[in-house]
Design an enzyme around this catalytic site. Structure first.
Site, PDB file in Angstrom:
ATOM      1  N   ASN A 163       1.042  -0.950  -0.240  1.00 43.17           N
ATOM      2  CA  ASN A 163      -0.034  -0.344  -0.035  1.00 43.17           C
ATOM      3  C   ASN A 163       0.668   1.634   0.297  1.00 43.17           C
ATOM      4  O   ASN A 163       2.263   1.219   0.035  1.00 43.17           O
ATOM      5  CB  ASN A 163      -0.904   0.170   0.908  1.00 43.17           C
ATOM      6  CG  ASN A 163      -0.153   0.175   2.326  1.00 43.17           C
ATOM      7  OD1 ASN A 163       0.360   0.535   2.548  1.00 43.17           O
ATOM      8  ND2 ASN A 163      -0.812  -1.051   3.098  1.00 43.17           N
ATOM      9  N   LYS A 172       8.545 -17.867 -10.412  1.00 41.44           N
ATOM     10  CA  LYS A 172       6.869 -16.496 -11.035  1.00 41.44           C
ATOM     11  C   LYS A 172       6.398 -16.930 -11.953  1.00 41.44           C
ATOM     12  O   LYS A 172       6.772 -17.881 -12.456  1.00 41.44           O
ATOM     13  CB  LYS A 172       8.581 -15.922 -12.005  1.00 41.44           C
ATOM     14  CG  LYS A 172       8.056 -14.075 -12.106  1.00 41.44           C
ATOM     15  CD  LYS A 172       8.968 -13.321 -13.702  1.00 41.44           C
ATOM     16  CE  LYS A 172       7.922 -12.605 -13.893  1.00 41.44           C
ATOM     17  NZ  LYS A 172       9.105 -12.018 -15.010  1.00 41.44           N
ATOM     18  N   ASP A 206      -4.882 -10.455  12.760  1.00 41.12           N
ATOM     19  CA  ASP A 206      -5.253  -8.703  13.166  1.00 41.12           C
ATOM     20  C   ASP A 206      -3.991  -8.554  14.896  1.00 41.12           C
ATOM     21  O   ASP A 206      -4.589  -8.633  15.531  1.00 41.12           O
ATOM     22  CB  ASP A 206      -6.482  -8.407  13.920  1.00 41.12           C
ATOM     23  CG  ASP A 206      -6.669  -6.854  14.400  1.00 41.12           C
ATOM     24  OD1 ASP A 206      -6.451  -6.415  14.648  1.00 41.12           O
ATOM     25  OD2 ASP A 206      -8.033  -5.987  13.390  1.00 41.12           O
ATOM     26  N   ILE A 207      -3.342  -7.680  14.532  1.00 41.02           N
ATOM     27  CA  ILE A 207      -2.287  -7.354  16.006  1.00 41.02           C
ATOM     28  C   ILE A 207      -2.346  -6.870  16.605  1.00 41.02           C
ATOM     29  O   ILE A 207      -2.573  -7.000  17.552  1.00 41.02           O
ATOM     30  CB  ILE A 207      -1.251  -6.787  15.086  1.00 41.02           C
ATOM     31  CG1 ILE A 207      -0.161  -7.605  13.672  1.00 41.02           C
ATOM     32  CG2 ILE A 207       0.391  -6.669  16.367  1.00 41.02           C
ATOM     33  CD1 ILE A 207       0.503  -6.989  12.761  1.00 41.02           C
ATOM     34  N   PHE A 225      -4.416   3.339  14.565  1.00 39.47           N
ATOM     35  CA  PHE A 225      -4.735   4.037  13.505  1.00 39.47           C
ATOM     36  C   PHE A 225      -5.753   3.841  12.305  1.00 39.47           C
ATOM     37  O   PHE A 225      -6.400   2.350  12.411  1.00 39.47           O
ATOM     38  CB  PHE A 225      -3.756   4.513  13.078  1.00 39.47           C
ATOM     39  CG  PHE A 225      -2.596   5.696  13.258  1.00 39.47           C
ATOM     40  CD1 PHE A 225      -2.078   5.755  14.627  1.00 39.47           C
ATOM     41  CD2 PHE A 225      -2.330   6.719  12.574  1.00 39.47           C
ATOM     42  CE1 PHE A 225      -0.913   6.292  14.753  1.00 39.47           C
ATOM     43  CE2 PHE A 225      -1.370   7.790  13.335  1.00 39.47           C
ATOM     44  CZ  PHE A 225      -0.191   7.577  14.400  1.00 39.47           C
ATOM     45  N   LYS A 260     -13.808   1.173  15.854  1.00 38.23           N
ATOM     46  CA  LYS A 260     -12.611   0.134  16.058  1.00 38.23           C
ATOM     47  C   LYS A 260     -11.787   0.596  17.295  1.00 38.23           C
ATOM     48  O   LYS A 260     -11.613  -0.643  18.102  1.00 38.23           O
ATOM     49  CB  LYS A 260     -11.123   0.544  15.629  1.00 38.23           C
ATOM     50  CG  LYS A 260     -11.917   0.223  14.034  1.00 38.23           C
ATOM     51  CD  LYS A 260      -9.922   1.044  12.814  1.00 38.23           C
ATOM     52  CE  LYS A 260     -10.605   0.127  11.508  1.00 38.23           C
ATOM     53  NZ  LYS A 260     -10.044   0.821  10.506  1.00 38.23           N
TER      54      LYS A 260
END
Ligand code: PMT
Length: 404
Positions: free
Chosen positions: A211, A290, A307-308, A324, A338
């Site tokens: 990302n 590849k 999900d840490i 965040f 959250k």
């Protein structure tokens, strides 16, 4: 606005060849908001023209015994009283010896003697001069003065062509040290873990899913926590950033590696700040070779990553955790969900669809969401956002001894 806004910094420049690198330091301090008053020794002014510093700081430069900024001849008293910080860069063997002996034979040494503020000394000299027992005795003496901090010297190639300790620290390092000197120490004795940057999930040996996170927000948090006295561990995905000063940094690549690294360190920390943009999905079976192109499309079987933050929340006595939320609409609402779902102390919500917030840019617009409500911060640099987050979070930390 910078973190050094309005601070008066006396930049002492003594006569070493590194004096030219103090120009960059003057520029960095000024850009960060400081009022920089340069005070040069006679020897310093022979190496770099005072006019260079005047142009960079917008203030007349004092040389030798001074007298430009205080015509009445009391400049050392005024500067010693008003300075927030005195930074001597380069500090030659001669100037270090004079300071250690309490001498006051020029404006720089007499200002130091008449001051009560913190003093940063950036030694720069030939290796043998640095290692000389007399210089080392002066360094030991100066180390006993609580408000005096030595930064460097670094090792490397010296102007005389020799190798060894004696190089003045980089201007960027000295700038960070100046910021640290002028920061509150409300995280002293605390262990803080910060995550930053993106993760990469391998599809095959040459391709990955990632990302747009640059790591800037997380690196700003790690640097700010270190400035405020914390023992900081930064766990970073791949970024193009320099490691923050005075922070232990571990590089990871995938979400699984980040989860392992955080799991190891979180057990021992007081505060976890998860600014990393961790992938939510990873290929179930990354290809060993590849992937060759074919005529049709390409299907990939994805599985959820761990999900840490949520996993840590299920542990006994977890550290205070700040998450965040990267949202593209209604950030406060999503952050509230959250906060509750992952049992967090705070969620920093940023609307990443705005051009001056979120991914890649140096600024951010955030809402700080806690169980007591939400606080909207204006457009700020990521350094400023980091400091404000830590000011709020420092007050939430239980008033107990840091964990061992
Ligand atoms: O790096 P920059 O370019 O400076 O950009 C900053 C930023 C936009 C990346 C940063 O401000 C930010 O918003 N980081 C969190 C991005 C994110 O992954 O948000 P999320 O809503 O998907 O995740 C919520 C929280 O859960 C985050 O704290 C995240 O670290 C955490 N998480 C996510 C997935 C996962 N598997 N485990 C987690 O712990």
């Amino acid at each position: 606005m910078g973190l050094l806004d309005g601070k008066l910094i006396v930049l002492g420049v003594s006569g070493g060849i590194a004096a030219y690198r103090a120009c960059e330091l003057a520029r960095l301090l000024g850009k960060d908001g400081a009022r920089v008053q340069v005070v040069m020794t006679e020897a310093g002014a022979e190496l770099v023209g005072p006019l260079s510093f005047q142009a960079l700081t917008g203030r007349p430069v004092e040389v030798g015994r001074g007298g430009v900024t205080a015509a009445a001849g009391m400049a050392h008293i005024d500067l010693g009283r008003d300075a927030d910080l005195i930074l001597v860069a380069p500090a030659t063997a001669n100037t270090l010896a004079k300071i250690a002996a309490g001498m006051a034979d020029n404006l720089l040494t007499s200002t130091i003697l008449a001051s009560t503020c913190p003093i940063l000394l950036a030694p720069a000299m030939n290796t043998r001069m640095w290692q000389n027992r007399l210089t080392q005795a002066n360094v030991s003496l100066l180390a006993q003065v609580e408000r005096m901090v030595m930064v460097g010297p670094a090792e490397g190639e010296l102007a005389c062509g020799e190798q060894g300790p004696g190089r003045m620290e980089e201007p960027t390092v000295l700038w960070q040290a100046a910021r640290a000197c002028l920061s509150p120490k409300d995280l002293a004795g605390r262990r803080v873990v910060v995550t930053a940057g993106p993760t990469r999930e391998r599809l095959d040996p040459v391709r990955f899913l990632s990302n747009r996170s640059s790591g800037k927000m997380g690196y700003a948090l790690a640097a700010a926590a270190a400035r405020r006295g914390a023992d900081v561990k930064l766990i970073s995905g791949p970024t193009a950033l320099d490691f923050p000063w005075a922070v232990r940094t571990e590089l990871v690549e995938s979400a699984a590696q980040m989860a392992r690294a955080v799991g190891r360190d979180a057990a021992k920390c007081d505060l976890l700040l998860m600014a990393a943009a961790v992938a939510d999905y990873t290929p179930r079976k990354p290809a060993k070779q590849k992937i060759k192109k074919g005529d049709g499309g390409l299907g990939v079987d994805w599985k959820r990553t761990q999900d840490i933050l949520a996993a840590l929340g299920r542990k006994k006595n977890p550290a205070l955790r700040v998450g965040f939320a990267a949202e593209t609409g209604h950030p406060v609402e999503a952050a509230g969900k959250k906060l509750r779902a992952k049992k967090l102390a705070m969620v920093v919500a940023n609307d990443v669809s705005l051009p001056d917030a979120g991914f890649g840019v140096d600024t951010n617009r955030v809402h700080l969401v806690t169980k007591d409500g939400s606080e909207e911060l204006p457009l700020l640099s990521k350094d400023e956002v980091a400091d404000l987050i830590l000011s709020r979070v420092a007050k939430m930390l239980p008033a107990r001894r840091a964990r061992r």
